[in-house]
Scaffold this motif. Structure first.
Motif, PDB file in Angstrom:
ATOM      1  N   GLY A   1       1.874   2.265  -3.347  1.00  0.00           N
ATOM      2  CA  GLY A   1       0.805   2.727  -4.221  1.00  0.00           C
ATOM      3  C   GLY A   1       0.030   1.611  -4.881  1.00  0.00           C
ATOM      4  O   GLY A   1      -0.693   1.839  -5.855  1.00  0.00           O
ATOM      5  N   PRO A  55      -2.855  -1.375  -4.405  1.00  0.00           N
ATOM      6  CA  PRO A  55      -3.913  -1.832  -3.503  1.00  0.00           C
ATOM      7  C   PRO A  55      -3.703  -3.290  -3.092  1.00  0.00           C
ATOM      8  O   PRO A  55      -3.116  -4.076  -3.826  1.00  0.00           O
ATOM      9  CB  PRO A  55      -5.194  -1.666  -4.326  1.00  0.00           C
ATOM     10  N   SER A  71      -9.279   2.324   5.045  1.00  0.00           N
ATOM     11  CA  SER A  71      -8.105   2.686   4.260  1.00  0.00           C
ATOM     12  C   SER A  71      -8.424   2.629   2.767  1.00  0.00           C
ATOM     13  O   SER A  71      -9.065   1.689   2.296  1.00  0.00           O
ATOM     14  CB  SER A  71      -6.955   1.722   4.574  1.00  0.00           C
ATOM     15  N   MET A 124      -6.396   2.005   0.387  1.00  0.00           N
ATOM     16  CA  MET A 124      -5.546   1.053  -0.325  1.00  0.00           C
ATOM     17  C   MET A 124      -5.674  -0.382   0.177  1.00  0.00           C
ATOM     18  O   MET A 124      -5.165  -1.309  -0.441  1.00  0.00           O
ATOM     19  CB  MET A 124      -4.080   1.476  -0.205  1.00  0.00           C
ATOM     20  N   ALA A 135       0.833  -1.203   0.000  1.00  0.00           N
ATOM     21  CA  ALA A 135       0.000   0.000   0.000  1.00  0.00           C
ATOM     22  C   ALA A 135       0.869   1.254   0.000  1.00  0.00           C
ATOM     23  O   ALA A 135       0.524   2.263  -0.620  1.00  0.00           O
ATOM     24  CB  ALA A 135      -0.927  -0.009   1.210  1.00  0.00           C
TER      25      ALA A 135
END
Length: 269
Positions: A192, A194, A228, A230, A189
Motif C-alpha cells: 500500500g 507508492p 499502475s 501505485m 506497492a
C-alpha cells in the motif's frame, strides 16, 4: 549484471536457454517482462503462479512495521518520509551509454527535488531516508556526495541502512519509496506504499535511469507500470518535486494487498 544475469551475453544465452523447461513468475506483468527479455521461451512455458517472495512480505504486519520503523529512526507520525534505495554503479557497466556514476547522479537529482519540495512547504517536516544497496562498494558515498548541499531547516537526511533496520521496517516507515529499478518498488506497492522509478535522462550527456528501465522492462511493460496507481516513472527532477508535492498533500490511504495463501505450496502442487 554481466556475472549475475548473463542473458544479454549471446554465448551464455545459447547455453542457458535450452536448459530451461519452464519459468514460474508472479503475474501477467512479470510474464510480459520475461517475454521481452527472453523471447526464445514460449509464452506457454511461462507459468503465472506467484513467487515465494510474496509469502515473506508479512502484509498483515505493515502497520506494526510502520510504527516500529519510525520509532527506530526517530521519525514522528506527522513527518513526510521518502526512502531512497541505492543502486550499484557496476551493475550497468555492460552498457557504455549508461553513466558510470548513475547511483550518485540519480541520488543528487533526487535530493535536489526533495530540497525544492521542502522549500515550497516550510511548515511541513520532511525526512529523506537513505538506504545504500547492500552490494554498493561505495556504501558511504551518498553521504559524502550530499555534504555540500544546504538543507532547509524542515528537511533532514537519515541513515536507513542494513545496520540500522531491516528492509521490511525501512519501507513500511516511508510514505513513498524512490529507486532507479529496485524490485522493492513492486513489493512496496503490495504493502500500500507508492513507489517511484527514477528514470532520469534529461540534461545529461550519458544515460541514467531511463536507459536502465528501457533495457529491463521494454516499452510495453513500462506502459503497464505507468498505468499502475501505485507505481510511477519520473523522468526529471522538476517532475519528481511536483509528484512528491501532490503526494504529501493528499490523504494517506493504505490499500494493502490480501495474502493469497502459500505460493510455495502452489508451485510444488
Amino acid at each position: 549484471w554481466t556475472e549475475r544475469y548473463p542473458f544479454h551475453d549471446s554465448t551464455m544465452r545459447a547455453k542457458i536457454i535450452p536448459a530451461i523447461s519452464g519459468v514460474f513468475c508472479n503475474d501477467a506483468f512479470s510474464r510480459d517482462m520475461i517475454m521481452h527479455r527472453l523471447p526464445e521461451i514460449h509464452k506457454d512455458h511461462i507459468i503465472v503462479k506467484g513467487t515465494p517472495v510474496l509469502d515473506e512480505l508479512h502484509l498483515d504486519l505493515v502497520p506494526k512495521y510502520r510504527r516500529e520503523g519510525r520509532e527506530r529512526l526517530g521519525i514522528n507520525v506527522n513527518e513526510f518520509v521518502m526512502l531512497y534505495l541505492g543502486d550499484c554503479d557496476g551493475d550497468y557497466s555492460f552498457d557504455k551509454e549508461i553513466d558510470g556514476q548513475i547511483n550518485t547522479k540519480t541520488f543528487l537529482e533526487t535530493l535536489g527535488a526533495v530540497i525544492e519540495l521542502a522549500r515550497r512547504a516550510p511548515d511541513r517536516a520532511f525526512t529523506l531516508v537513505i538506504r545504500p544497496h547492500p552490494r554498493d562498494v561505495r556504501v558511504n558515498s551518498l553521504w559524502v556526495d550530499s555534504a555540500d548541499e544546504k538543507l532547509p531547516s524542515n528537511l533532514r537526511l537519515i541513515d536507513g541502512g542494513m545496520a540500522v533496520l531491516n528492509i521490511h521496517k525501512a519501507v513500511c516507515a516511508a510514505d513513498v519509496v524512490l529507486s532507479i529499478a529496485s524490485t522493492e518498488n513492486h513489493l512496496v506497492a503490495l504493502r500500500g506504499i507508492p513507489a517511484v522509478f527514477l528514470g532520469f535522462n534529461d540534461g545529461h550527456d550519458t544515460k541514467l535511469g531511463g536507459r536502465v528501465l528501457e533495457y529491463i522492462y521494454g516499452s510495453q511493460a513500462l506502459s503497464d507500470i505507468d498505468r499502475s496507481p501505485m507505481l510511477h516513472i519520473i523522468k526529471t527532477k522538476v517532475e519528481l518535486t511536483h509528484y512528491l508535492e501532490r503526494l504529501c498533500n493528499s490523504p494517506r490511504v493504505l490499500h494493502i494487498a490480501q495474502q493469497q495463501g502459500s505460493t510455495t505450496t502452489s508451485i510444488l502442487d
